[in-house]
Design an enzyme around this catalytic site. Structure first.
Site, PDB file in Angstrom:
ATOM      1  CG  ASN A   1      -0.359  -0.054   2.528  1.00  0.00           C
ATOM      2  OD1 ASN A   1       0.574  -0.912   2.657  1.00  0.00           O
ATOM      3  ND2 ASN A   1      -1.152   0.512   3.547  1.00  0.00           N
TER       4      ASN A   1
ATOM      5  CD  GLU B   1      -5.365  -5.741  -1.348  1.00  0.00           C
ATOM      6  OE1 GLU B   1      -4.628  -4.613  -1.244  1.00  0.00           O
ATOM      7  OE2 GLU B   1      -6.267  -6.066  -0.431  1.00  0.00           O
TER       8      GLU B   1
HETATM    9  N1  THU Z   1      -5.272  -1.184   2.213  1.00  0.00           N
HETATM   10  C1  THU Z   1      -4.680  -2.268   1.681  1.00  0.00           C
HETATM   11  O1  THU Z   1      -3.740  -2.113   1.077  1.00  0.00           O
HETATM   12  N2  THU Z   1      -5.613  -3.238   1.250  1.00  0.00           N
HETATM   13  C2  THU Z   1      -6.662  -3.582   1.519  1.00  0.00           C
HETATM   14  O2  THU Z   1      -7.422  -4.051   0.983  1.00  0.00           O
HETATM   15  C3  THU Z   1      -7.275  -2.730   3.011  1.00  0.00           C
HETATM   16  C4  THU Z   1      -6.626  -1.373   2.942  1.00  0.00           C
HETATM   17  C5  THU Z   1      -4.693   0.135   3.076  1.00  0.00           C
HETATM   18  C6  THU Z   1      -5.002   1.195   2.564  1.00  0.00           C
HETATM   19  C7  THU Z   1      -4.546   2.121   3.621  1.00  0.00           C
HETATM   20  O3  THU Z   1      -3.028   2.590   3.252  1.00  0.00           O
HETATM   21  C8  THU Z   1      -4.668   1.259   4.854  1.00  0.00           C
HETATM   22  O4  THU Z   1      -4.562  -0.244   4.264  1.00  0.00           O
HETATM   23  C9  THU Z   1      -5.480   1.432   5.826  1.00  0.00           C
HETATM   24  O5  THU Z   1      -6.626   1.414   5.245  1.00  0.00           O
END
Ligand code: THU
Length: 132
Positions: free
Chosen positions: A42, A55
């Site tokens: 992320n 993802e």
């Molecule tokens: N996040 C992801 O990378 N994938 C997900 O499916 C859920 C949320 C990240 C986005 C953000 O940087 C952090 O988790 C908190 O929401």
């Protein structure tokens, strides 16, 4: 085991997570039908809204390199529990998935759940609907 390898690649990718705002680190690894693996983390943003999930980072890397079919995708978020993909990511997975695509939710190197897209996004709206 193929899934364990994917989970460990997602764990590895998680180390690069840029999450200074939420401190919630996520890693993902996509296995394409061609056997190639693309990883992602992320990437948050001061605007919050421009944040990209792990993802989608991994999937967009694969698609931008010409690999458009996901055989499996592993996701590792919070440690020692399972992190499911957010709604937007489920929709993006659906775009490049088949009925056989496996969504692997990793808890650690050896413990993971294997789900199908239909289990986590029942009744998905897809390109099939557009032709109707
Ligand atoms: N996040 C992801 O990378 N994938 C997900 O499916 C859920 C949320 C990240 C986005 C953000 O940087 C952090 O988790 C908190 O929401």
């Amino acid at each position: 085991m193929e899934y364990e390898k994917l989970v460990s690649q997602a764990l590895q990718a998680r180390k690069n997570a840029y999450a200074p705002y939420s401190n919630f680190k996520v890693g993902a690894a996509v296995l394409t039908n061609d056997g190639k693996i693309f990883t992602g983390c992320n990437i948050e943003n001061a605007s919050y809204g421009a944040t990209n999930c792990a993802e989608r980072t991994a999937i967009f890397k694969a698609v931008s390199e010409g690999y458009t079919t996901i055989k499996a995708i592993a996701i590792v978020g919070v440690q020692n529990d399972y992190t499911y993909p957010c709604g937007i990511c489920r929709q993006v997975i659906a775009e490049f998935a088949t009925d056989d695509t496996k969504i692997i939710l990793g808890k650690n190197d050896t413990e993971y759940l294997v789900k199908t897209l239909d289990e986590i996004l029942p009744g998905a709206f897809t390109k099939k609907d557009l032709g109707k």
